[in-house]
Design an enzyme around this catalytic site. Structure first.
Site, PDB file in Angstrom:
ATOM      1  CD1 TRP A 195      -5.955   1.474   0.763  1.00 22.04           C
ATOM      2  CD2 TRP A 195      -4.613  -0.261   1.090  1.00 22.04           C
ATOM      3  NE1 TRP A 195      -5.195   1.740   1.875  1.00 22.04           N
ATOM      4  CE2 TRP A 195      -4.353   0.698   2.095  1.00 22.04           C
ATOM      5  CE3 TRP A 195      -3.882  -1.454   1.096  1.00 22.04           C
ATOM      6  CZ2 TRP A 195      -3.393   0.504   3.087  1.00 22.04           C
ATOM      7  CZ3 TRP A 195      -2.934  -1.637   2.075  1.00 22.04           C
ATOM      8  CH2 TRP A 195      -2.697  -0.668   3.062  1.00 22.04           C
TER       9      TRP A 195
ATOM     10  CG  PHE B 182       2.374   0.170  -6.615  1.00 23.00           C
ATOM     11  CD1 PHE B 182       2.885   1.405  -6.975  1.00 23.00           C
ATOM     12  CD2 PHE B 182       3.148  -0.962  -6.854  1.00 23.00           C
ATOM     13  CE1 PHE B 182       4.137   1.520  -7.570  1.00 23.00           C
ATOM     14  CE2 PHE B 182       4.405  -0.867  -7.440  1.00 23.00           C
ATOM     15  CZ  PHE B 182       4.898   0.379  -7.802  1.00 23.00           C
ATOM     16  CD  GLU B 183      -0.269  -4.045  -5.607  1.00 22.99           C
ATOM     17  OE1 GLU B 183      -1.204  -3.500  -4.983  1.00 22.99           O
ATOM     18  OE2 GLU B 183       0.930  -3.877  -5.320  1.00 22.99           O
TER      19      GLU B 183
ATOM     20  CB  CYS C 191      -9.867   5.063  -3.330  1.00 22.04           C
ATOM     21  SG  CYS C 191     -10.003   6.282  -2.019  1.00 22.04           S
ATOM     22  CB  VAL C 192      -4.185   6.810  -3.181  1.00 27.15           C
ATOM     23  CG1 VAL C 192      -2.997   6.628  -2.236  1.00 27.15           C
ATOM     24  CG2 VAL C 192      -4.055   5.877  -4.370  1.00 27.15           C
TER      25      VAL C 192
ATOM     26  CB  THR D 264       4.440   8.250   5.694  1.00 27.69           C
ATOM     27  OG1 THR D 264       3.667   7.404   4.820  1.00 27.69           O
ATOM     28  CG2 THR D 264       4.265   7.788   7.135  1.00 27.69           C
TER      29      THR D 264
ATOM     30  CG  HIS E  50       3.324   4.462   1.521  1.00 30.91           C
ATOM     31  ND1 HIS E  50       4.332   3.699   2.030  1.00 30.91           N
ATOM     32  CD2 HIS E  50       2.659   3.673   0.652  1.00 30.91           C
ATOM     33  CE1 HIS E  50       4.283   2.490   1.499  1.00 30.91           C
ATOM     34  NE2 HIS E  50       3.276   2.452   0.652  1.00 30.91           N
TER      35      HIS E  50
ATOM     36  NE  ARG F 249     -12.838  14.829  -5.467  1.00 30.18           N
ATOM     37  CZ  ARG F 249     -13.104  15.748  -4.530  1.00 30.18           C
ATOM     38  NH1 ARG F 249     -13.687  15.383  -3.385  1.00 30.18           N
ATOM     39  NH2 ARG F 249     -12.807  17.016  -4.732  1.00 30.18           N
TER      40      ARG F 249
HETATM   41  C1  DLZ Z   1       0.334   0.621   1.335  1.00 27.32           C
HETATM   42  C2  DLZ Z   1      -0.830   1.414   0.880  1.00 27.32           C
HETATM   43  C3  DLZ Z   1      -1.205   2.593   1.565  1.00 27.32           C
HETATM   44  C4  DLZ Z   1      -0.445   3.093   2.764  1.00 27.32           C
HETATM   45  N1  DLZ Z   1      -2.278   3.317   1.206  1.00 27.32           N
HETATM   46  C5  DLZ Z   1      -2.992   2.914   0.121  1.00 27.32           C
HETATM   47  C6  DLZ Z   1      -4.121   3.655  -0.304  1.00 27.32           C
HETATM   48  O1  DLZ Z   1      -4.534   4.668   0.294  1.00 27.32           O
HETATM   49  N2  DLZ Z   1      -4.784   3.213  -1.408  1.00 27.32           N
HETATM   50  C7  DLZ Z   1      -4.391   2.105  -2.118  1.00 27.32           C
HETATM   51  O2  DLZ Z   1      -5.031   1.773  -3.123  1.00 27.32           O
HETATM   52  N3  DLZ Z   1      -3.339   1.372  -1.706  1.00 27.32           N
HETATM   53  C8  DLZ Z   1      -2.640   1.742  -0.616  1.00 27.32           C
HETATM   54  N4  DLZ Z   1      -1.567   0.998  -0.213  1.00 27.32           N
HETATM   55  C9  DLZ Z   1      -1.273  -0.290  -0.902  1.00 27.32           C
HETATM   56  C10 DLZ Z   1      -0.438  -0.154  -2.199  1.00 27.32           C
HETATM   57  O3  DLZ Z   1      -1.232   0.336  -3.267  1.00 27.32           O
HETATM   58  C11 DLZ Z   1       0.114  -1.538  -2.611  1.00 27.32           C
HETATM   59  O4  DLZ Z   1      -0.940  -2.464  -2.658  1.00 27.32           O
HETATM   60  C12 DLZ Z   1       1.175  -2.044  -1.643  1.00 27.32           C
HETATM   61  O5  DLZ Z   1       2.191  -1.086  -1.463  1.00 27.32           O
HETATM   62  C13 DLZ Z   1       1.809  -3.371  -2.155  1.00 27.32           C
HETATM   63  O6  DLZ Z   1       2.433  -3.161  -3.424  1.00 27.32           O
END
Ligand code: DLZ
Length: 166
Positions: A31, A66-67, A88-89, A94, A96, A135
């Site tokens: 992601w 998340f994984e 990277c999130v 939302t 989330h 970063r």
């Molecule tokens: C669903 C999601 C969202 C909205 N944003 C991110 C993000 O910014 N960065 C990231 O690494 N992953 C994101 N994901 C995916 C979740 O980490 C995960 O892969 C899904 O919810 C499936 O478990």
């Protein structure tokens, strides 16, 4: 906490322990792969500059941050001396963002507390894309470099503790 006072790529090479005989695992999230790819590049570069051979680095990817917990848990069982988890999130509209950050952070912390291979927190959590770009090789350096330096130091810490115990 502010990274604005700290370049993530700055380190004194003289303070880095020897990497002789060490193996590293990297788990990288797909992601935001433009960001995580650059973080991975930084981590690989720093490991290699510090003497780690290609064959002593195993890289695996997972779909999202998340994984990283599950991926890192399996990676700790492959004979590596440290695992670097890269993700990277980026904040959206939302809640989330908060759930993924909290779940991933708690998961990685749990791994560190529950088994004996260090798992390094190479996750960046930002309010926008620009902060992430800053970063991963931008004006604040590259958190991948920082994560690799931390991995080497923690692998050395583990090695020294094991030597004391034997
Ligand atoms: C669903 C999601 C969202 C909205 N944003 C991110 C993000 O910014 N960065 C990231 O690494 N992953 C994101 N994901 C995916 C979740 O980490 C995960 O892969 C899904 O919810 C499936 O478990």
């Amino acid at each position: 906490m502010a990274t604005s006072n700290h370049n993530l790529s700055d380190y004194d090479i003289n303070t880095i322990p020897s990497t002789e005989g060490m193996k590293f695992g990297i788990v990288v999230s797909q992601w935001n792969d433009n960001i995580t790819g650059a973080l991975l590049k930084g981590a690989l570069r720093t490991l290699k500059v510090n003497g780690v051979a290609d064959e002593d680095i195993q890289v695996m990817s997972v779909p999202g941050s998340f994984e990283l917990t599950y991926g890192s848990q399996l990676m700790t069982k492959t004979g590596v001396d440290a695992v670097i988890a890269i993700g990277c999130v980026i904040r959206g509209d939302t809640p989330h963002f908060d759930y993924i950050c909290e779940g991933t952070t708690n998961g990685l912390a749990y791994l560190n507390a529950s088994q004996d291979v260090p798992v390094i927190y190479g996750l960046i959590t930002t309010n926008n894309i620009q902060q992430a770009l800053d970063r991963c090789g931008g004006q604040l350096g590259n958190k991948g470099d920082e994560a690799a330096v931390t991995a080497i130091k923690m692998a050395d810490f583990r090695r020294r503790m094991r030597e004391q115990q034997s």
